[in-house]
Every structure is written in C-alpha cells, then in structure tokens.
Design a protein around this motif. Structure first.
Motif, mmCIF file in Angstrom:
data_model
loop_
_atom_site.group_PDB
_atom_site.id
_atom_site.type_symbol
_atom_site.label_atom_id
_atom_site.label_comp_id
_atom_site.label_asym_id
_atom_site.label_seq_id
_atom_site.Cartn_x
_atom_site.Cartn_y
_atom_site.Cartn_z
ATOM 1 N N ASN A 153 0.989 -1.231 0.458
ATOM 2 C CA ASN A 153 0.398 0.044 0.097
ATOM 3 C C ASN A 153 0.881 0.993 0.297
ATOM 4 N N HIS A 199 -6.220 12.599 2.928
ATOM 5 C CA HIS A 199 -6.954 12.207 2.211
ATOM 6 C C HIS A 199 -6.704 12.665 1.126
ATOM 7 N N ASP A 216 -5.462 5.529 -3.531
ATOM 8 C CA ASP A 216 -5.424 4.792 -2.069
ATOM 9 C C ASP A 216 -6.636 4.436 -1.188
ATOM 10 N N LYS A 217 -7.150 3.905 -1.155
ATOM 11 C CA LYS A 217 -8.075 3.381 -0.386
ATOM 12 C C LYS A 217 -7.588 2.877 0.897
ATOM 13 N N GLU A 218 -6.058 2.075 0.992
ATOM 14 C CA GLU A 218 -5.915 1.562 2.600
ATOM 15 C C GLU A 218 -4.452 2.027 2.509
ATOM 16 N N ARG A 252 -7.749 8.025 12.022
ATOM 17 C CA ARG A 252 -9.366 7.501 12.390
ATOM 18 C C ARG A 252 -10.128 7.719 11.438
ATOM 19 N N GLY A 256 -10.142 7.720 7.847
ATOM 20 C CA GLY A 256 -10.495 5.836 7.281
ATOM 21 C C GLY A 256 -9.382 5.420 7.275
ATOM 22 N N TYR A 257 -8.455 5.625 7.736
ATOM 23 C CA TYR A 257 -7.055 4.457 7.631
ATOM 24 C C TYR A 257 -7.039 4.083 9.467
ATOM 25 N N SER A 258 -6.439 2.723 8.843
ATOM 26 C CA SER A 258 -6.206 2.022 10.498
ATOM 27 C C SER A 258 -5.425 1.707 10.768
ATOM 28 N N SER A 259 -4.175 1.338 9.553
ATOM 29 C CA SER A 259 -2.559 1.299 9.431
ATOM 30 C C SER A 259 -1.767 2.326 9.286
#
Length: 140
Positions: A59, A92, A98-100, A124, A127-130
C-alpha cells in the motif's frame, strides 16, 4: 436450708472479649494467607516479530512528520494544522485513489504526545487504520 434468701441470683452472661480476639486473629490469618490477583486495567497483546517477507501488494505510504514545535508536514510538504479535521482532509488528499494507505508517523523525540495523538485521530477520521512509527536505531 437456704442461706442465700435475700440475694438475687445473677444471670449468666457471655463474655464477648475472647470471641472478638479470636475473630480478629482469624481475620488477620485470612488476610496474610490470601493471594491477591492483580487485574490489569489494560488488555495488551504484545506484538510478535518475525522474518516474514512482505506481501506482493504494498500500500502507498504517507509520511506525516511533526517536530518539537508542533509543525506538521505530509510527504515533506508543510501542512497547516487548524484542527484534526483539516489534517484528515490533508491525509485524504495525499492518499489520492488508495483506499488503505499506511500512515508513517515521523515524530521528533521532543514532540508532544498530543501532536502524535492528533495525527492518529486524523488518520482515524480519514478512515485509515494502518499506522506505524518511524524510529532510529540506538547507537551503542
């Protein structure tokens, strides 16, 4: 013959002092012999390190830097911080399609804890958790 005619008979009474002493000794014995379990307020699962090869799909990485004076930069471009929402919008924009993406936090050793939490909160909200942190190896 009744020699105790004028005397009234005393009622038998229970002496409570020895009973209290025995109960205190039992209580002290129970307190000393009981093991107390320490319950942690946090349930922490420690990470495991291994030599696995990374997956074929990598990613996009977004490098977010913060210095000791709370100046932020996203992919080496200065980002004006006016709140967590604005930082989330910048993340964003940097992610593009890229979504993630993986958010890499480069925080100065003297940066405040709050500034790092701001980056994590912005990720957060976006919407990104990594999220990962970049560090330097300690010299011996």
């Amino acid at each position: 013959m009744n020699f105790q005619r004028g005397r009234s008979r005393e009622e038998p009474e229970i002496n409570l002092i020895p009973m209290i002493d025995i109960l205190l000794v039992i209580l002290i014995f129970m307190m000393v012999t009981t093991t107390y379990a320490n319950f942690s307020g946090l349930q922490i699962n420690l990470p495991q390190a291994g030599g696995d090869t990374p997956s074929a799909k990598v990613n996009k990485q977004i490098n977010v830097s913060v210095d000791a004076t709370e100046n932020y930069a996203i992919d080496e471009k200065p980002a004006l911080y006016s709140g967590v929402e604005s930082l989330a919008a910048e993340l964003h924009r940097a992610a593009g399609e890229d979504k993630e993406p993986v958010i890499v936090i480069n925080a100065d050793a003297k940066a405040t804890h709050q500034s790092v939490v701001n980056i994590m909160e912005a990720a957060r909200l976006a919407g990104y958790s990594s999220i990962t942190f970049k560090t330097e190896k300690r010299s011996k």
